[in-house]
Design a protein around this motif. Structure first.
Motif, mmCIF file in Angstrom:
data_model
loop_
_atom_site.group_PDB
_atom_site.id
_atom_site.type_symbol
_atom_site.label_atom_id
_atom_site.label_comp_id
_atom_site.label_asym_id
_atom_site.label_seq_id
_atom_site.Cartn_x
_atom_site.Cartn_y
_atom_site.Cartn_z
ATOM 1 N N UNK A 133 0.887 -1.170 0.000
ATOM 2 C CA UNK A 133 0.000 0.000 0.000
ATOM 3 C C UNK A 133 0.919 1.213 0.000
ATOM 4 N N UNK A 134 0.901 1.975 -1.100
ATOM 5 C CA UNK A 134 1.882 3.028 -1.267
ATOM 6 C C UNK A 134 1.266 4.315 -1.795
ATOM 7 N N UNK A 135 2.007 5.403 -1.603
ATOM 8 C CA UNK A 135 1.596 6.687 -2.155
ATOM 9 C C UNK A 135 2.305 6.969 -3.478
ATOM 10 N N UNK A 136 3.036 5.968 -4.000
ATOM 11 C CA UNK A 136 3.739 6.129 -5.269
ATOM 12 C C UNK A 136 3.667 4.833 -6.075
ATOM 13 N N UNK A 137 4.042 4.919 -7.330
ATOM 14 C CA UNK A 137 4.015 3.764 -8.227
ATOM 15 C C UNK A 137 5.253 2.896 -8.015
ATOM 16 N N UNK A 138 5.087 1.605 -8.205
ATOM 17 C CA UNK A 138 6.204 0.659 -8.118
ATOM 18 C C UNK A 138 6.064 -0.329 -9.258
ATOM 19 N N UNK A 139 7.124 -0.518 -9.993
ATOM 20 C CA UNK A 139 7.138 -1.444 -11.116
ATOM 21 C C UNK A 139 7.920 -2.699 -10.753
ATOM 22 N N UNK A 140 7.548 -3.795 -11.363
ATOM 23 C CA UNK A 140 8.324 -5.016 -11.230
ATOM 24 C C UNK A 140 8.129 -5.798 -9.957
ATOM 25 N N UNK A 141 7.123 -5.464 -9.162
ATOM 26 C CA UNK A 141 6.866 -6.240 -7.950
ATOM 27 C C UNK A 141 6.018 -7.463 -8.275
ATOM 28 N N UNK A 142 6.206 -8.506 -7.511
ATOM 29 C CA UNK A 142 5.413 -9.723 -7.710
ATOM 30 C C UNK A 142 4.112 -9.697 -6.916
ATOM 31 N N UNK A 148 -2.313 3.700 -1.004
ATOM 32 C CA UNK A 148 -2.283 3.786 0.458
ATOM 33 C C UNK A 148 -3.493 4.518 1.022
ATOM 34 N N UNK A 149 -4.078 5.416 0.253
ATOM 35 C CA UNK A 149 -5.224 6.196 0.721
ATOM 36 C C UNK A 149 -6.572 5.574 0.370
ATOM 37 N N UNK A 150 -6.574 4.443 -0.327
ATOM 38 C CA UNK A 150 -7.827 3.780 -0.705
ATOM 39 C C UNK A 150 -8.124 2.663 0.307
ATOM 40 N N UNK A 151 -8.595 3.068 1.455
ATOM 41 C CA UNK A 151 -8.829 2.136 2.556
ATOM 42 C C UNK A 151 -9.806 1.029 2.164
ATOM 43 N N UNK A 152 -10.845 1.374 1.440
ATOM 44 C CA UNK A 152 -11.841 0.380 1.033
ATOM 45 C C UNK A 152 -11.216 -0.715 0.177
ATOM 46 N N UNK A 153 -10.364 -0.340 -0.761
ATOM 47 C CA UNK A 153 -9.707 -1.327 -1.624
ATOM 48 C C UNK A 153 -8.745 -2.202 -0.824
ATOM 49 N N UNK A 154 -8.040 -1.604 0.124
ATOM 50 C CA UNK A 154 -7.123 -2.391 0.963
ATOM 51 C C UNK A 154 -7.925 -3.355 1.839
ATOM 52 N N UNK A 155 -9.025 -2.881 2.406
ATOM 53 C CA UNK A 155 -9.893 -3.750 3.210
ATOM 54 C C UNK A 155 -10.436 -4.889 2.352
#
Length: 164
Positions: A133-142, A148-155
């Motif tokens: 859960x981040x405030x920035x983009x990350x490429x290449x993660x598995x 990080x601010x989308x609590x509903x999606x994380x839940x």
């Protein structure tokens, strides 16, 4: 009891996310308890209070009870810190226990990451991290990267992961 963790480095938003997740998940009608790990000595009691005086006198455990809550304080007095499993055994049954911290424990976790914290991600070397859960983009993660601010999606992600 189903458990899921929120982990990450200091100042990455773990406690704020935990607070928002508890609010969101309980709003959905589920029961939630939490476990928070601290790396430093913490005290929920204060000098001068009766319960503090009981502990200072040598009590192994002190229960403080009132009409609105009760708490148990257990003094380790040099004994090793209990395992997460030992601590979980003390909780009353709930739908979900959210655990803050415990980076290396075996339970599944969401890693909080803020670019401004200036720390590398844990996810690439920690197989227990199932999403970032981040405030920035990350490429290449598995693993998935969530806002990080989308609590509903994380839940939603966590509840799917634990089968709720």
């Amino acid at each position: 009891m189903r458990i899921y963790g929120v982990t990450g480095w200091k100042n990455t938003g773990k406690t704020g996310l935990m607070e928002r997740l508890v609010t969101e998940i309980t709003r959905r009608g589920l029961t939630v308890s939490t476990v928070k790990h601290a790396h430093h000595a913490t005290d929920v009691d204060h000098p001068g209070r009766d319960s503090y005086r009981h502990r200072q006198a040598g009590a192994q455990e002190v229960i403080v009870a009132s009409p609105v809550r009760w708490a148990v304080m257990h003094e380790l007095r040099g004994a090793p810190e209990p395992s997460l499993q030992d601590l979980l055994a003390h909780l009353a049954p709930v739908d979900l226990v959210l655990i803050e911290g415990y980076k290396t424990a075996a339970h599944p976790k969401v890693e909080c990451h803020r670019a401004e914290a200036g720390r590398d991600l844990l996810a690439p070397t920690n197989p227990t991290i199932r999403a970032v859960a981040s405030d920035s983009q990350h490429q290449g993660l598995s693993v998935p990267v969530l806002d990080l601010n989308d609590t509903s999606a994380i839940a939603d992600f966590i509840l799917r992961e634990v089968g709720l």
